[in-house]
Structures are given as structure tokens and as C-alpha cells.
Design an enzyme around this catalytic site. Structure first.
Site, PDB file in Angstrom:
ATOM      1  N   TYR A 143       1.941   4.745  -3.448  1.00 33.23           N
ATOM      2  CA  TYR A 143       1.573   5.387  -4.697  1.00 33.23           C
ATOM      3  C   TYR A 143       2.598   6.184  -5.202  1.00 33.23           C
ATOM      4  O   TYR A 143       2.719   6.393  -6.510  1.00 33.23           O
ATOM      5  CB  TYR A 143       0.348   6.663  -4.217  1.00 33.23           C
ATOM      6  CG  TYR A 143      -0.842   5.872  -4.187  1.00 33.23           C
ATOM      7  CD1 TYR A 143      -1.156   4.784  -3.424  1.00 33.23           C
ATOM      8  CD2 TYR A 143      -1.999   6.338  -4.798  1.00 33.23           C
ATOM      9  CE1 TYR A 143      -2.546   4.569  -3.156  1.00 33.23           C
ATOM     10  CE2 TYR A 143      -3.226   6.123  -4.802  1.00 33.23           C
ATOM     11  CZ  TYR A 143      -3.549   4.970  -4.076  1.00 33.23           C
ATOM     12  OH  TYR A 143      -4.759   4.554  -3.942  1.00 33.23           O
ATOM     13  N   LYS A 192      -0.078  -1.681   9.649  1.00 34.01           N
ATOM     14  CA  LYS A 192       0.113  -3.207   9.519  1.00 34.01           C
ATOM     15  C   LYS A 192       1.300  -3.330  10.066  1.00 34.01           C
ATOM     16  O   LYS A 192       2.456  -4.035   9.569  1.00 34.01           O
ATOM     17  CB  LYS A 192      -0.087  -3.464   8.046  1.00 34.01           C
ATOM     18  CG  LYS A 192      -0.101  -5.136   7.841  1.00 34.01           C
ATOM     19  CD  LYS A 192      -1.625  -5.554   8.237  1.00 34.01           C
ATOM     20  CE  LYS A 192      -1.529  -7.097   8.206  1.00 34.01           C
ATOM     21  NZ  LYS A 192      -2.763  -7.672   8.758  1.00 34.01           N
ATOM     22  N   ASP A 224      -6.659  -4.606   8.916  1.00 41.03           N
ATOM     23  CA  ASP A 224      -7.754  -5.412   8.609  1.00 41.03           C
ATOM     24  C   ASP A 224      -8.674  -5.486   9.624  1.00 41.03           C
ATOM     25  O   ASP A 224      -9.991  -5.369   9.460  1.00 41.03           O
ATOM     26  CB  ASP A 224      -7.102  -6.757   8.562  1.00 41.03           C
ATOM     27  CG  ASP A 224      -6.027  -7.227   9.596  1.00 41.03           C
ATOM     28  OD1 ASP A 224      -5.653  -6.262  10.319  1.00 41.03           O
ATOM     29  OD2 ASP A 224      -5.764  -8.366   9.750  1.00 41.03           O
ATOM     30  N   ASP A 248      -6.976   5.241   1.047  1.00 40.40           N
ATOM     31  CA  ASP A 248      -7.789   5.173  -0.118  1.00 40.40           C
ATOM     32  C   ASP A 248      -8.926   4.243   0.243  1.00 40.40           C
ATOM     33  O   ASP A 248     -10.260   4.489  -0.053  1.00 40.40           O
ATOM     34  CB  ASP A 248      -6.798   4.529  -1.154  1.00 40.40           C
ATOM     35  CG  ASP A 248      -7.809   4.475  -2.461  1.00 40.40           C
ATOM     36  OD1 ASP A 248      -8.287   5.387  -2.825  1.00 40.40           O
ATOM     37  OD2 ASP A 248      -7.283   3.460  -3.179  1.00 40.40           O
ATOM     38  N   ASP A 252     -13.244   4.786   1.322  1.00 37.56           N
ATOM     39  CA  ASP A 252     -14.347   4.358   0.491  1.00 37.56           C
ATOM     40  C   ASP A 252     -15.192   3.480   1.140  1.00 37.56           C
ATOM     41  O   ASP A 252     -16.362   3.710   1.391  1.00 37.56           O
ATOM     42  CB  ASP A 252     -13.753   3.490  -0.633  1.00 37.56           C
ATOM     43  CG  ASP A 252     -13.507   3.981  -1.751  1.00 37.56           C
ATOM     44  OD1 ASP A 252     -13.343   5.572  -1.800  1.00 37.56           O
ATOM     45  OD2 ASP A 252     -13.834   3.511  -3.132  1.00 37.56           O
TER      46      ASP A 252
HETATM   47  C1  IPM Z   1      -9.102   8.457  -4.558  1.00 40.87           C
HETATM   48  C2  IPM Z   1      -8.942   7.744  -5.990  1.00 40.87           C
HETATM   49  C3  IPM Z   1      -7.851   7.629  -6.567  1.00 40.87           C
HETATM   50  C4  IPM Z   1      -6.616   7.415  -5.529  1.00 40.87           C
HETATM   51  C5  IPM Z   1      -7.333   7.168  -7.998  1.00 40.87           C
HETATM   52  C6  IPM Z   1      -8.508   7.808  -8.989  1.00 40.87           C
HETATM   53  C7  IPM Z   1      -6.112   7.372  -8.413  1.00 40.87           C
HETATM   54  O1  IPM Z   1      -9.603   6.525  -5.865  1.00 40.87           O
HETATM   55  O2  IPM Z   1      -8.873   9.621  -4.564  1.00 40.87           O
HETATM   56  O3  IPM Z   1      -9.455   7.710  -3.536  1.00 40.87           O
HETATM   57  O4  IPM Z   1      -6.328   6.112  -5.300  1.00 40.87           O
HETATM   58  O5  IPM Z   1      -6.012   7.856  -4.819  1.00 40.87           O
HETATM   59 MG    MG Z   2     -10.124   5.905  -3.685  1.00 44.37          MG
END
Ligand code: IPM
Ligand code: MG
Length: 356
Positions: A143, A192, A224, A248, A252
Site C-alpha cells: 500500500y 506467502k 491462500d 485487507d 473482509d
Molecule cells: C479497508 C478498505 C481500504 C483499504 C480502502 C478503502 C483504501 O478496503 O479499510 O479495508 O484497502 O485499506
Molecule cells: Mg478493505
């Protein structure tokens, strides 16, 4: 009476609606637990682009730095999709993480009992209580690495770089080990290392830091495999520590197991007690302004703020308890099931205040 100064970054889309409800709940918690909160607002993301031309004005950084903690709604939306990459609302979010040194991102994936049926996983797979803490490195890796456009073999190309320094890995590993010590003393480091050199350094460093925490049982998974194990048998996980990009993605995935991404809070911590707190979901421009957003992730982010920045453990637990109680009968549309009351964003905030 203790006084805390909080900078609100309401942001875009549903951001303002959900932050307003979280502020209501925080004020009620302050009244009950005898502390006082002062607020200041600043712009981040699309709204900042509209007002000043950039997603992260210096004034916003200054207002955040002078606060005890920051509460963020969400940023982004189709209106700003045509901005160049470095001026998108998301760049403002990365910018504030970097500017405030928020290197440790804590993303708990927990299931509230009344929402068990909302998980896409079968009940027997979720087990009694799912409670995973993803610790994501937030100010390094790909990032923040060098990126650019170039040419390769005479054709246009682009690159992003994953780079971690040993101190960056050590400090995030320590945050994860400390958390593991307070929980079940199990830590899974995700990398990884079978392919990436940066992952090999990650693993070596985590193994070395582990010597400081002999009581913690450490294991390693390739990313993975971890993604697969999260849906095969999430019960095996307690604390997971990983890099910015892997975190990230895995956070999710872990969040969805809990039924709705609209339920999950996060804390982004700097060295010391300072932190920025935000729901892990986005700005949901499709439902913005309709009053139907789920404010619970933001309300639960306030609970994390009370716990990690202000040492107000009782107030934090009180909010979490109130959310659990309200969820028995009341749902915003994203988590609605027949037989419960369908409520608006503001009603949900009011109900949590009443339950407090
Ligand atoms: C998160 C989001 C952010 C990230 C985006 C919006 C830049 O997906 O906070 O997880 O990738 O960190
Ligand atoms: Mg995210």
C-alpha cells in the site's frame, strides 16, 4: 471528570448518518459512566475534494493530531471515481493512516448470538461463538511501497512494491502477541513465504519476536490456505497477524462469517493510546441519505475507542451488551429477518441509547 477530545471525520455516503448515531451513543455512555466528550469535525475523502480540491487537507491532519482519538465514517463514491489515483478519496484514507502513524489495525470478527442464522456458513461450522481478531499491518507493505508506470519489452506496464522493514514487522508482531496473551494465547501469522522474499523476512521476524512470548502458541499459514481455512473451520483461529494487503482481504472474508459487513468495527492504533476508529464497511453510496444504513459497526467502533484509547472498559462492554440486547428484536434492512422489527438508522441509535 475526565474529558476526551474526539475529531469526527464523517466522510461520504452513509458516513454522516452512521457517525451521528455513534455520537448519540457515546454521549449516552459518557453520561452514564461519568466522563465528558468534546467534538470537532474535519473533512476527509470526497467531501474534502469538493471543498478544497484534495482528499486530505492539512487542516484535517492537524485536527486529528490534536485530538485524543478520531472517529471516521466512510469515504468514497462514484462521484470521485474519475479522480487520478493519488487524489481519490481512498488516497485520503491511506494518507491519514500514514500521517497519524496508525500501524496496527485491529479487526474483530465476532458473531452476535441473535445473528447466527445470518452467517453464510452452517451453524455447525461456526461453532458456539466465533471470535477472531485480525491484526493487520496498516502503514507499510504494498500500500505504501514504490509504484509506477513503466515499459517492459516495449509494452506499457505498471508495478507496486511490497517492502517491509524489520522494525515494522516487529512492532505489529508485538501488538498481536500482546493481544494473544490477553486472549487464548494462540497466534497465527499469515504470509506467502513460499514465494515472496518480504514474507520470508516477515516469518523470520515473527519467529524471533515469539521468543519474547513463550506462552503464546504460534503457527504460520500461507495466505491462500488461510483464506480456505477461514471458511472450512473458522473455530481454529483466535488472533491472526498479517501484512497490509493480506489483512485487507482476509478481514473482509472473516467479517462476512459474522453475518453482515455492516456489523464490524475496527481500531487503527498508533504507538501509545491514540487511535482512529471506523466501521470496516464502505460509504454505501447506493443507500446514502435514505436513513436505512446500519450504524452498529460505527457504534461498536466507539466501544473499541473506549477500550483501547480511553481505558473505559466498562463503558465499552456496556455498549456491546446494549447492541446485543437491541439485536434480539430490532434490525436495520441489511440484517432484517422476518419476525423482527425493521428499524431505521436513527431508530437503531436511539434503541441502543435506551438499552444503555
Ligand atoms: C479497508 C478498505 C481500504 C483499504 C480502502 C478503502 C483504501 O478496503 O479499510 O479495508 O484497502 O485499506
Ligand atoms: Mg478493505
Amino acid at each position: 471528570m475526565k474529558e476526551y477530545r474526539i475529531t469526527l471525520l464523517k466522510g461520504d455516503g452513509i458516513g454522516p448518518e452512521i457517525v451521528n448515531e455513534a455520537v448519540k451513543v457515546l454521549n449516552r455512555a459518557a453520561q452514564k459512566h461519568h466522563f465528558c466528550v468534546r467534538y470537532e469535525e474535519a473533512d476527509l475523502g470526497g467531501i474534502a475534494i469538493d471543498k478544497t480540491g484534495v482528499p486530505l487537507p492539512q487542516e484535517t491532519v492537524d485536527k486529528c493530531k490534536s485530538a485524543d482519538a478520531v472517529l471516521l465514517g466512510a469515504v468514497g463514491g462514484p462521484k470521485w471515481d474519475n479522480q487520478p489515483g493519488s487524489n481519490r478519496p481512498e488516497a485520503g484514507l491511506l494518507g491519514i493512516r500514514g500521517a497519524l502513524g496508525l500501524f496496527a489495525n485491529l479487526r474483530p470478527a465476532v458473531i452476535f448470538e441473535p445473528l447466527r442464522a445470518s452467517s453464510p456458513l452452517k451453524e455447525e461450522i461456526i461453532g458456539e461463538a466465533m471470535d477472531i481478531m485480525v491484526v493487520r499491518e496498516l502503514t507499510g507493505g504494498i500500500y505504501f511501497g514504490e509504484r509506477g508506470r513503466c515499459e517492459k519489452n516495449g509494452v506499457p506496464a505498471a508495478y507496486d512494491t511490497e517492502l517491509y522493514t524489520v522494525p515494522e514487522i516487529e512492532r505489529i508482531a508485538r501488538v498481536a502477541f500482546e493481544l494473544a496473551m490477553k486472549r487464548s494465547k494462540r497466534l497465527c501469522s499469515v504470509d506467502k513465504a513460499n514465494v515472496l522474499e518480504s514474507s520470508r523476512l516477515w516469518r523470520e521476524t515473527v519467529v524471533r519476536v515469539a521468543k519474547e512470548y513463550p506462552e503464546v502458541e504460534l503457527n504460520h499459514l500461507y495466505v491462500d490456505n488461510c483464506a480456505m481455512q477461514l471458511v472450512r473451520n473458522p473455530k481454529q483461529f483466535d488472533v491472526i497477524v498479517t501484512s497490509n494487503m493480506f489483512g485487507d482481504i482476509l478481514s473482509d472474508e472473516a467479517s462476512m462469517i459474522s453475518g453482515s459487513i455492516g456489523m464490524l468495527a475496527s481500531a487503527s492504533l498508533a504507538e501509545g493510546k491514540f487511535g482512529l476508529y471506523e466501521p470496516i464497511h464502505g460509504s454505501a453510496p447506493d443507500i446514502a441519505g435514505q436513513g436505512i444504513a446500519n450504524p452498529l459497526a460505527t457504534i461498536l467502533s466507539v466501544a473499541m475507542m473506549l477500550r483501547y484509547s480511553f481505558d473505559q472498559k466498562e463503558a465499552a462492554e456496556d455498549i456491546e451488551r446494549a447492541v446485543g440486547a437491541v439485536l434480539k428484536d430490532n434490525r436495520t434492512p441489511d440484517i432484517y429477518t422476518p419476525g423482527t422489527n425493521r428499524v431505521t438508522c436513527a431508530q437503531m441509535g436511539d434503541l441502543v441509547c435506551q438499552a444503555l
